[in-house]
Design a protein around this motif. Sequence first.
Motif, short mmCIF file in Angstrom:
data_model
loop_
_atom_site.label_atom_id
_atom_site.label_comp_id
_atom_site.label_asym_id
_atom_site.label_seq_id
_atom_site.Cartn_x
_atom_site.Cartn_y
_atom_site.Cartn_z
N SER A 1 13.13 10.15 7.05
CA SER A 1 11.85 10.44 6.40
C SER A 1 11.98 10.51 4.88
CB SER A 1 11.26 11.74 6.94
OG SER A 1 12.17 12.80 6.76
N GLY B 1 0.84 -1.19 0.00
CA GLY B 1 0.00 0.00 0.00
C GLY B 1 0.88 1.24 0.00
N ASP C 1 1.11 3.90 -1.21
CA ASP C 1 0.60 5.24 -1.48
C ASP C 1 0.75 6.15 -0.27
OD1 ASP C 1 -1.20 3.72 -0.06
OD2 ASP C 1 -2.97 4.59 -0.99
N ARG C 2 1.29 5.62 0.82
CA ARG C 2 1.51 6.44 2.01
C ARG C 2 2.99 6.71 2.19
NH1 ARG C 2 0.94 1.15 3.62
NH2 ARG C 2 2.43 0.42 5.12
N LYS C 3 3.31 7.71 2.96
CA LYS C 3 4.70 8.07 3.23
C LYS C 3 5.32 7.03 4.17
CE LYS C 3 7.48 11.93 4.91
NZ LYS C 3 8.53 11.77 3.94
#
Length: 93
Positions: A32, A16, A18-20
Amino acid sequence: EGKSALIITCHHVIEGGDRKITVKTINGFTFSNVELVGSDPVSDIGVLRVVDDAGATEFPNPAIFPKSGELAVGTSVLAIGNLRDCFCFYPLP
């Protein structure tokens, strides 16, 4: 661009994408600037690239992989991945 390192993890941890993604190390460093290099859901392996753009963060010590001839019974090993109760065996070439 700062130093970079590759991290091997499990696909199910990063699926998934699509998240950071943020990576926190056991010695307290946080990264990060993380890129998903690739992953494979069948073998449950994922590869991340972390980049230290600030130049102030010290990377953890990398894993050192011995040559197969250096391994012996009793040598500690690390297995990464999870076949989720699916045991698939592929013949060696």
